[in-house]
Design an enzyme around this catalytic site. Structure first.
Site, PDB file in Angstrom:
ATOM      1  N   GLY A  74      72.100  13.474 -46.265  1.00 16.27           N
ATOM      2  CA  GLY A  74      73.148  13.889 -47.169  1.00 16.27           C
ATOM      3  C   GLY A  74      73.943  14.708 -47.021  1.00 16.27           C
ATOM      4  O   GLY A  74      73.138  15.946 -46.266  1.00 16.27           O
ATOM      5  N   ILE A  75      74.308  14.888 -48.440  1.00 17.89           N
ATOM      6  CA  ILE A  75      74.766  16.550 -48.637  1.00 17.89           C
ATOM      7  C   ILE A  75      74.009  17.363 -49.516  1.00 17.89           C
ATOM      8  O   ILE A  75      73.171  16.667 -50.753  1.00 17.89           O
ATOM      9  CB  ILE A  75      76.482  16.108 -49.477  1.00 17.89           C
ATOM     10  CG1 ILE A  75      77.434  17.580 -49.192  1.00 17.89           C
ATOM     11  CG2 ILE A  75      76.406  15.489 -50.629  1.00 17.89           C
ATOM     12  CD1 ILE A  75      78.485  17.602 -49.856  1.00 17.89           C
ATOM     13  N   GLY A  76      73.806  18.665 -49.430  1.00 17.15           N
ATOM     14  CA  GLY A  76      73.536  19.204 -50.620  1.00 17.15           C
ATOM     15  C   GLY A  76      72.613  20.716 -50.385  1.00 17.15           C
ATOM     16  O   GLY A  76      72.788  20.663 -48.968  1.00 17.15           O
ATOM     17  N   GLY A  77      72.075  21.259 -51.477  1.00 17.36           N
ATOM     18  CA  GLY A  77      71.038  22.488 -50.344  1.00 17.36           C
ATOM     19  C   GLY A  77      69.909  22.158 -49.318  1.00 17.36           C
ATOM     20  O   GLY A  77      69.881  22.933 -48.813  1.00 17.36           O
ATOM     21  N   THR A  78      69.285  21.151 -50.799  1.00 22.07           N
ATOM     22  CA  THR A  78      67.745  20.773 -49.451  1.00 22.07           C
ATOM     23  C   THR A  78      68.791  19.463 -48.250  1.00 22.07           C
ATOM     24  O   THR A  78      67.869  20.629 -46.636  1.00 22.07           O
ATOM     25  CB  THR A  78      66.974  19.737 -50.060  1.00 22.07           C
ATOM     26  OG1 THR A  78      67.411  20.112 -51.490  1.00 22.07           O
ATOM     27  CG2 THR A  78      65.747  19.379 -49.417  1.00 22.07           C
ATOM     28  N   GLU A 103      74.909   8.083 -42.275  1.00 22.19           N
ATOM     29  CA  GLU A 103      76.286   7.992 -42.671  1.00 22.19           C
ATOM     30  C   GLU A 103      77.723   8.665 -42.647  1.00 22.19           C
ATOM     31  O   GLU A 103      78.691   8.688 -42.305  1.00 22.19           O
ATOM     32  CB  GLU A 103      76.273   7.230 -44.347  1.00 22.19           C
ATOM     33  CG  GLU A 103      75.723   8.352 -44.826  1.00 22.19           C
ATOM     34  CD  GLU A 103      75.979   7.868 -46.537  1.00 22.19           C
ATOM     35  OE1 GLU A 103      75.415   5.942 -46.733  1.00 22.19           O
ATOM     36  OE2 GLU A 103      75.311   8.213 -47.598  1.00 22.19           O
ATOM     37  N   ILE A 119      68.632  11.988 -59.378  1.00 21.32           N
ATOM     38  CA  ILE A 119      68.465  12.830 -60.363  1.00 21.32           C
ATOM     39  C   ILE A 119      67.019  13.016 -61.480  1.00 21.32           C
ATOM     40  O   ILE A 119      66.859  13.591 -61.370  1.00 21.32           O
ATOM     41  CB  ILE A 119      69.670  12.232 -61.748  1.00 21.32           C
ATOM     42  CG1 ILE A 119      71.529  12.421 -60.485  1.00 21.32           C
ATOM     43  CG2 ILE A 119      70.008  12.653 -63.180  1.00 21.32           C
ATOM     44  CD1 ILE A 119      71.852  11.826 -61.399  1.00 21.32           C
ATOM     45  N   GLY A 143      74.906   5.207 -49.740  1.00 18.86           N
ATOM     46  CA  GLY A 143      73.861   4.554 -48.848  1.00 18.86           C
ATOM     47  C   GLY A 143      72.771   4.740 -48.993  1.00 18.86           C
ATOM     48  O   GLY A 143      71.420   4.672 -48.188  1.00 18.86           O
TER      49      GLY A 143
END
Length: 447
Positions: free
Chosen positions: A220-224, A245, A320, A343
């Site tokens: 996915g997107i983000g820091g991790t 995706e 979250i 997704g």
């Protein structure tokens, strides 16, 4: 042949203002996904505000300025509806933009089967090629489904859009188009890469220890995810595959380091498969006309049964909050909407069905709001929070303190696993709540 195509092109070429006249009061208008969202058309449509009533606009991660939403904050003339809230959508959610719940892989099916039919569909795309095809560029998500079902089809040509090879359902022939707008060729929207925090780096480290040569990775997107990409690039892992995706800059890091070959993929061997891309200009330059990548509609990339066919699949996403039952919320804070299901559930289910598959959902153990630190692992979800992943689907949860495996675990085992990776400051409180909920045994341990 090409001369005939050019003549057809000229016959369908209109200005954005002329194209916007196709919209009538009461119509449903749909824009392309993400960086394919209509920009010049929406600006032109906004000028017609006082002529129109009850125009409904569907979009998905609107990457550009929402002109029609800005001129009509009370949504008397235009009402925005989004399949996934991000980017400019967030400015209007809970005001004059509403969310459409979905499982992402069902998006094209819903468009063809259950949505109120689109009256006018507008997609930003590449210039026409010598064969008369327009490429959808950075997003093949549900473009064909939109165009198949719309009364009027409009393409907004942007010569800066990357040409993304298929795959499947990544382009449209001029014969299937009613009108063509030559856009102002504004730069394609970019998003910066989030710098991972120490907590995100710690979570990524836990995941990296579970990876091995030949894994096929969805990020996915983000820091991790960015941290995972950096760590993979610096590791001795090899022959990794991509089936995702969203194609993000973390993949670019891994590709530049020579980690991605796709040589061991069970299907789509040697191809990096994705449905849409969002990231830096360098990313767009990389995916442009790159035969090593394949763009597909989302009913292929996100179909859990397709994912299940790929051995050694690894899905990495974020959320979250999670409760002690293993219910995951990744889209709201209570009733306040943040994003969407996207997704995540598709890949959680598909990855688990893959031979040796692993699904990781990441979250920092705590969050600080207005000076108060609270646990993201909760006895029950915040009232009003949306369940993105039911407890029956959740495989593994990750915090900076470790990984909790929930599949195959009873309620008391799940509580024990989750409390082990909670912040130590909140573990005693969580144990007390688990006892009240009758999901804790006296012999349970958190040490």
């Amino acid at each position: 042949m090409y001369q005939k195509l050019l003549e057809e092109y000229k016959s369908k070429l209109v200005t954005a203002d002329e194209a916007a006249k196709q919209v009538k009061s009461g119509d449903w208008v749909e824009y392309g996904f993400g960086i394919n969202c209509a920009r010049d058309f929406d600006e032109a449509l906004a000028k017609r505000k006082d002529e129109l009533e009850d125009v409904k606009i569907r979009c998905d991660i609107g990457a550009y300025q929402h002109f029609t939403a800005e001129v009509d904050p009370d949504n008397k003339h235009f009402t925005w509806n989004s399949w996934h809230v991000a980017g400019h959508d967030r400015k209007f959610i809970n005001k004059n933009l509403f969310y459409i719940p979905m499982k992402f892989h069902e998006n094209p099916m819903m468009t063809r089967k259950d949505c109120v039919p689109t009256n006018v569909a507008v997609i930003q795309c590449t210039a026409m090629d010598k064969h008369g095809y327009f490429n959808f560029g950075g997003s093949s998500v549900n473009c064909c489904a939109m165009m198949e079902t719309a009364r009027v089809t409009i393409l907004e040509v942007n010569e800066k859009m990357p040409r993304c090879l298929g795959g499947n359902q990544e382009c449209l022939h001029i014969s299937q188009v009613d009108y063509i707008i030559q856009s102002k060729n504004e730069p394609i929207a970019t998003i910066g890469s989030a710098e991972p925090s120490p907590v995100e780096i710690a979570m990524a480290q836990h995941i990296i220890e579970r990876l091995y040569d030949g894994n096929c990775i969805q990020l996915g997107i983000g820091g991790t995810p960015n941290a995972v990409g950096s760590m993979v690039a610096a590791s001795d892992l090899k022959d990794l595959g991509v089936h995702t995706e969203m194609y993000v800059d973390a993949y670019l890091l891994m590709a530049k380091a020579g980690k991605i070959t796709g040589a061991r993929k069970s299907i789509d061997k040697y191809k990096q498969v994705y449905s849409f891309a969002m990231g830096s200009q360098e990313l767009y330059d990389y995916i442009d006309d790159n035969p090593g990548l394949a763009s597909y509609s989302v009913d292929y990339t996100n179909n859990p049964w397709v994912v299940a066919q790929i051995d050694d699949f690894v899905s990495i996403n974020a959320c979250i909050e999670v409760d002690l039952y293993g219910q995951v919320c990744a889209e709201s804070v209570g009733t306040r909407h943040i994003s969407g299901t996207g997704g995540q559930l598709d890949f959680v289910e598909g990855a688990y069905k893959s031979k040796n598959g692993q699904s990781f959902i990441c979250l920092p153990s705590t969050i600080e709001i207005k000076g108060e630190v609270t646990s993201r692992i909760k006895p029950i979800l915040t009232p009003g929070a949306i369940v993105t992943d039911p407890r029956t689907a959740t495989h593994m949860m990750v915090t900076e303190f470790g990984i909790a495996t929930l599949k195959g675990r009873s309620t008391w085992e799940r509580a024990e696993e989750l409390i082990k990776i909670a912040h130590p400051d909140f573990q005693d409180e969580l144990v007390k709540e688990a006892q009240k909920m009758n999901i804790w045994r006296k012999s349970n341990k958190i040490g």
